[in-house]
Design a protein around this motif. Structure first.
Motif, PDB file in Angstrom:
ATOM      1  N   ASN A  24       0.835  -1.200   0.000  1.00  0.00           N
ATOM      2  CA  ASN A  24       0.000   0.000   0.000  1.00  0.00           C
ATOM      3  C   ASN A  24       0.869   1.248   0.000  1.00  0.00           C
ATOM      4  O   ASN A  24       1.646   1.465   0.915  1.00  0.00           O
ATOM      5  N   ALA A  25       0.727   2.029  -1.058  1.00  0.00           N
ATOM      6  CA  ALA A  25       1.492   3.273  -1.132  1.00  0.00           C
ATOM      7  C   ALA A  25       0.883   4.289  -0.181  1.00  0.00           C
ATOM      8  O   ALA A  25      -0.323   4.394  -0.058  1.00  0.00           O
ATOM      9  N   SER A  26       1.743   5.034   0.488  1.00  0.00           N
ATOM     10  CA  SER A  26       1.266   6.114   1.333  1.00  0.00           C
ATOM     11  C   SER A  26       2.091   7.348   0.986  1.00  0.00           C
ATOM     12  O   SER A  26       3.205   7.510   1.453  1.00  0.00           O
ATOM     13  N   VAL A  27       1.541   8.177   0.120  1.00  0.00           N
ATOM     14  CA  VAL A  27       2.236   9.376  -0.329  1.00  0.00           C
ATOM     15  C   VAL A  27       1.670  10.564   0.445  1.00  0.00           C
ATOM     16  O   VAL A  27       0.496  10.895   0.305  1.00  0.00           O
ATOM     17  N   PRO A  28       2.486  11.202   1.281  1.00  0.00           N
ATOM     18  CA  PRO A  28       1.958  12.283   2.116  1.00  0.00           C
ATOM     19  C   PRO A  28       1.658  13.568   1.365  1.00  0.00           C
ATOM     20  O   PRO A  28       0.817  14.358   1.795  1.00  0.00           O
ATOM     21  N   ALA A  29       2.364  13.800   0.227  1.00  0.00           N
ATOM     22  CA  ALA A  29       2.195  15.085  -0.451  1.00  0.00           C
ATOM     23  C   ALA A  29       2.611  14.997  -1.917  1.00  0.00           C
ATOM     24  O   ALA A  29       3.397  14.128  -2.301  1.00  0.00           O
ATOM     25  N   LEU A  30       2.062  15.907  -2.710  1.00  0.00           N
ATOM     26  CA  LEU A  30       2.418  16.043  -4.122  1.00  0.00           C
ATOM     27  C   LEU A  30       2.883  17.480  -4.339  1.00  0.00           C
ATOM     28  O   LEU A  30       2.121  18.427  -4.151  1.00  0.00           O
ATOM     29  N   TYR A  31       4.146  17.630  -4.743  1.00  0.00           N
ATOM     30  CA  TYR A  31       4.720  18.952  -5.009  1.00  0.00           C
ATOM     31  C   TYR A  31       4.916  19.109  -6.515  1.00  0.00           C
ATOM     32  O   TYR A  31       5.449  18.223  -7.181  1.00  0.00           O
ATOM     33  N   VAL A  32       4.457  20.246  -7.039  1.00  0.00           N
ATOM     34  CA  VAL A  32       4.316  20.408  -8.488  1.00  0.00           C
ATOM     35  C   VAL A  32       5.135  21.587  -8.997  1.00  0.00           C
ATOM     36  O   VAL A  32       5.016  22.709  -8.489  1.00  0.00           O
ATOM     37  N   PHE A  33       5.944  21.303 -10.028  1.00  0.00           N
ATOM     38  CA  PHE A  33       6.750  22.328 -10.694  1.00  0.00           C
ATOM     39  C   PHE A  33       6.410  22.270 -12.175  1.00  0.00           C
ATOM     40  O   PHE A  33       6.480  21.205 -12.790  1.00  0.00           O
ATOM     41  N   GLY A  34       6.022  23.402 -12.765  1.00  0.00           N
ATOM     42  CA  GLY A  34       5.598  23.317 -14.155  1.00  0.00           C
ATOM     43  C   GLY A  34       5.191  24.648 -14.750  1.00  0.00           C
ATOM     44  O   GLY A  34       5.501  25.727 -14.230  1.00  0.00           O
ATOM     45  N   ASP A  35       4.451  24.538 -15.868  1.00  0.00           N
ATOM     46  CA  ASP A  35       4.001  25.720 -16.601  1.00  0.00           C
ATOM     47  C   ASP A  35       2.472  25.762 -16.617  1.00  0.00           C
ATOM     48  O   ASP A  35       1.823  25.268 -15.692  1.00  0.00           O
ATOM     49  N   SER A  36       1.887  26.329 -17.675  1.00  0.00           N
ATOM     50  CA  SER A  36       0.434  26.542 -17.692  1.00  0.00           C
ATOM     51  C   SER A  36      -0.373  25.251 -17.654  1.00  0.00           C
ATOM     52  O   SER A  36      -1.527  25.250 -17.240  1.00  0.00           O
ATOM     53  N   HIS A  37       0.229  24.135 -18.084  1.00  0.00           N
ATOM     54  CA  HIS A  37      -0.508  22.869 -18.065  1.00  0.00           C
ATOM     55  C   HIS A  37      -0.813  22.416 -16.630  1.00  0.00           C
ATOM     56  O   HIS A  37      -1.732  21.625 -16.414  1.00  0.00           O
ATOM     57  N   LEU A  38      -0.026  22.920 -15.665  1.00  0.00           N
ATOM     58  CA  LEU A  38      -0.219  22.515 -14.271  1.00  0.00           C
ATOM     59  C   LEU A  38      -0.522  23.689 -13.337  1.00  0.00           C
ATOM     60  O   LEU A  38      -0.839  23.474 -12.172  1.00  0.00           O
ATOM     61  N   ASP A  39      -0.415  24.910 -13.832  1.00  0.00           N
ATOM     62  CA  ASP A  39      -0.642  26.088 -12.986  1.00  0.00           C
ATOM     63  C   ASP A  39      -2.096  26.133 -12.506  1.00  0.00           C
ATOM     64  O   ASP A  39      -3.019  26.207 -13.308  1.00  0.00           O
ATOM     65  N   PRO A  40      -2.320  26.099 -11.164  1.00  0.00           N
ATOM     66  CA  PRO A  40      -3.686  26.172 -10.646  1.00  0.00           C
ATOM     67  C   PRO A  40      -4.091  27.575 -10.194  1.00  0.00           C
ATOM     68  O   PRO A  40      -5.130  27.746  -9.578  1.00  0.00           O
ATOM     69  N   GLY A  41      -3.219  28.576 -10.462  1.00  0.00           N
ATOM     70  CA  GLY A  41      -3.607  29.926 -10.066  1.00  0.00           C
ATOM     71  C   GLY A  41      -2.475  30.849  -9.677  1.00  0.00           C
ATOM     72  O   GLY A  41      -2.718  32.006  -9.299  1.00  0.00           O
ATOM     73  N   ASN A  42      -1.238  30.401  -9.762  1.00  0.00           N
ATOM     74  CA  ASN A  42      -0.123  31.280  -9.375  1.00  0.00           C
ATOM     75  C   ASN A  42      -0.067  32.547 -10.221  1.00  0.00           C
ATOM     76  O   ASN A  42       0.180  33.641  -9.705  1.00  0.00           O
ATOM     77  N   ASN A 157       9.018  10.487   0.931  1.00  0.00           N
ATOM     78  CA  ASN A 157       7.903   9.685   0.423  1.00  0.00           C
ATOM     79  C   ASN A 157       6.908  10.483  -0.409  1.00  0.00           C
ATOM     80  O   ASN A 157       5.981   9.914  -0.980  1.00  0.00           O
ATOM     81  N   SER A 158       7.094  11.791  -0.469  1.00  0.00           N
ATOM     82  CA  SER A 158       6.238  12.614  -1.324  1.00  0.00           C
ATOM     83  C   SER A 158       6.637  12.429  -2.786  1.00  0.00           C
ATOM     84  O   SER A 158       7.709  11.909  -3.094  1.00  0.00           O
ATOM     85  N   LEU A 159       5.767  12.862  -3.693  1.00  0.00           N
ATOM     86  CA  LEU A 159       6.067  12.808  -5.123  1.00  0.00           C
ATOM     87  C   LEU A 159       6.284  14.223  -5.646  1.00  0.00           C
ATOM     88  O   LEU A 159       5.640  15.177  -5.198  1.00  0.00           O
ATOM     89  N   TYR A 160       7.165  14.323  -6.652  1.00  0.00           N
ATOM     90  CA  TYR A 160       7.540  15.620  -7.213  1.00  0.00           C
ATOM     91  C   TYR A 160       7.337  15.587  -8.724  1.00  0.00           C
ATOM     92  O   TYR A 160       8.007  14.829  -9.435  1.00  0.00           O
ATOM     93  N   LEU A 161       6.376  16.361  -9.206  1.00  0.00           N
ATOM     94  CA  LEU A 161       6.143  16.470 -10.646  1.00  0.00           C
ATOM     95  C   LEU A 161       6.985  17.629 -11.182  1.00  0.00           C
ATOM     96  O   LEU A 161       6.905  18.740 -10.658  1.00  0.00           O
ATOM     97  N   VAL A 162       7.772  17.349 -12.214  1.00  0.00           N
ATOM     98  CA  VAL A 162       8.562  18.391 -12.873  1.00  0.00           C
ATOM     99  C   VAL A 162       8.155  18.384 -14.345  1.00  0.00           C
ATOM    100  O   VAL A 162       8.709  17.660 -15.163  1.00  0.00           O
ATOM    101  N   PHE A 163       7.133  19.156 -14.659  1.00  0.00           N
ATOM    102  CA  PHE A 163       6.545  19.190 -16.008  1.00  0.00           C
ATOM    103  C   PHE A 163       6.758  20.586 -16.588  1.00  0.00           C
ATOM    104  O   PHE A 163       5.856  21.411 -16.593  1.00  0.00           O
TER     105      PHE A 163
END
Length: 337
Positions: A24-42, A157-163
Motif C-alpha cells: 500500500n502506497a502512502s504518499v503524504p504530499a504532491l509537489y508540483v513544478f511546471g508551466d500553464s498545463h499545471l498552474d492552478p492559479g499562481n 515519500n512525497s512525489l515531485y512532478l517536474v513538467f
C-alpha cells in the motif's frame, strides 16, 4: 514486454536491487513544478498577460479561475488518485496557510520555463519555483512537522512532478533564445538546468520524481518542427546518471507522445469526436460538449477530459516509464540523504 525490459535495464543500471514494492502506497504530499498545463492559479497574482482570468476557463471547475483548461489539470487528477487534495497554488496561500499545508503545493507558473529568460511578463521560473519550495521546506513545513526525522520521511515519500520546458521551445515565450543554438546544444543547456534544480530538490529531501519529456513529436524525429525531441530523447539517460549519483533517488519519465498517440490513433475509443480544433478558439464560441474535444484552446492546452486520460495512463498505465506513478509511489525509499 518492452516496458518490462526497459524497467529491468533501468534498475540494473546502478546495480540497485529491486525489493518488493510495498503493498500500500502512502504518499503524504504532491509537489508540483511546471508551466500553464499545471498552474492552478499562481499567475493570477502576477503582472503577466498569461492569465486564464476570463470565461470559459474553469467553466467545469466552479468557475474558479486559475487553470488553463475547462476543469481539472493533470496534477489535480494525480493528486486525487493518491487520495490527496488538489495541490493549491503557492501564491494563493497566506503565510499561516503555508505553514499548515502538508499535502503538497503547486509552484507551477504559466509562460515560464526552465531558463530564467523564458516567460511573458512576471512568472515563476523553475529557479523561482524551486526557491519557493526551499522556503516551504525550511520555513513552513517545520512548523507543521516538528520532528526532523518525520519531516525527512515526509519529503522522501512525497512525489515531485517536474513538467516544464514547453515554453523554452516557444519562440515568443523564449524570446527566440531557442534559435541561437543548435537543437542538440539547446537540449543540453536545458537538461543541465533541470538536473541542477533536481539536485537542489534532492538535497532538500526529495526522492521520487516524475519528469516530463515535454515533446509531442515522435521519438528521434529531429526535423525543424521537432527540436524539442532532442530534449525528450536525452532525458532518460540524464535521469539514469542522476540516479547513480543521488543515493535513493527514483525517476520516471512522462512522454506526451505515448498517451496522445493512443488517443489520435483511436479517438472514438476515448469518446473524442474532434482532435484537431480547439473547443474554445479565442473570440469564438465554446464547443457544446467539452468531453468530445482533445484541445481546449489554441494555445495547446487540453480539455479536462484529455488531461484525465493522460493522468490515468501515467498513473496506472504505460505513459510514464520505467515506472507508472503508482509503482513509483509504492517503491520503498532505500536511504535518506
Amino acid at each position: 514486454m518492452e516496458n518490462s525490459i526497459k524497467l529491468m535495464l533501468f534498475l540494473s543500471f546502478c546495480f540497485v536491487s529491486n525489493q518488493a514494492l510495498l503493498a500500500n502506497a502512502s504518499v503524504p504530499a504532491l509537489y508540483v513544478f511546471g508551466d500553464s498545463h499545471l498552474d492552478p492559479g499562481n499567475n493570477m497574482h502576477l503582472n503577466t498577460p498569461a492569465k486564464p482570468n476570463r470565461w470559459p476557463y474553469a467553466i467545469d471547475f466552479h468557475n474558479i479561475r486559475g487553470r488553463f483548461t475547462n476543469g481539472r489539470n493533470m496534477a489535480d487528477f494525480i493528486a486525487s488518485y493518491l487520495d490527496l487534495p488538489f495541490p493549491p497554488a503557492y501564491l494563493n496561500l497566506s503565510d499561516s496557510e503555508r505553514s499548515q499545508t502538508t499535502t503538497g503545493i503547486s509552484y507551477a507558473s504559466a509562460s515560464c520555463g526552465i531558463l530564467n529568460t523564458t516567460g511573458a511578463g512576471e512568472c515563476l521560473t523553475l529557479a523561482k519555483q524551486v526557491g519557493c519550495f526551499t522556503s516551504t521546506v525550511k520555513n513552513d513545513l517545520p512548523l507543521a512537522i516538528k520532528d526532523q526525522e518525520k519531516l525527512q520521511d515526509h519529503l522522501a515519500n512525497s512525489l515531485y512532478l517536474v513538467f516544464i520546458g514547453n515554453n523554452d521551445y516557444h519562440d515568443a515565450m523564449s524570446h527566440n533564445v531557442s534559435n541561437k543554438f543548435s537543437p542538440d546544444k539547446y537540449a543540453d543547456i536545458l537538461l543541465d538546468e533541470v538536473t541542477k534544480h533536481i539536485k537542489t530538490l534532492y538535497d532538500l529531501g526529495a526522492r521520487k520524481f516524475v519528469v516530463s519529456g515535454i515533446s509531442s513529436c515522435q521519438p528521434h524525429n529531429y526535423t525543424k518542427d521537432c527540436k524539442s525531441r532532442y530534449f525528450a530523447d536525452k532525458l532518460p539517460q540524464r535521469l539514469q546518471e542522476l540516479r547513480c549519483t543521488l543515493s535513493g533517488s527514483l525517476f520516471t519519465v512522462y512522454d506526451v507522445v505515448n498517451v496522445y498517440k493512443k488517443i489520435t490513433d483511436n479517438p472514438q475509443k476515448y469518446g473524442f469526436t474532434n482532435i484537431q480544433d480547439p473547443c474554445y478558439p479565442e473570440g469564438g464560441s465554446l464547443c457544446k460538449d467539452r468531453k468530445k474535444y482533445l484541445r481546449f484552446d489554441q494555445y495547446s492546452h487540453q480539455t479536462e477530459a484529455a488531461y484525465e486520460i493522460a493522468s490515468k495512463d501515467c498513473f496506472y498505465g504505460q505513459a510514464c516509464s520505467p515506472y507508472s506513478i503508482l509503482e513509483l509511489a509504492k517503491a520503498p525509499i532505500i536511504s535518506h540523504h
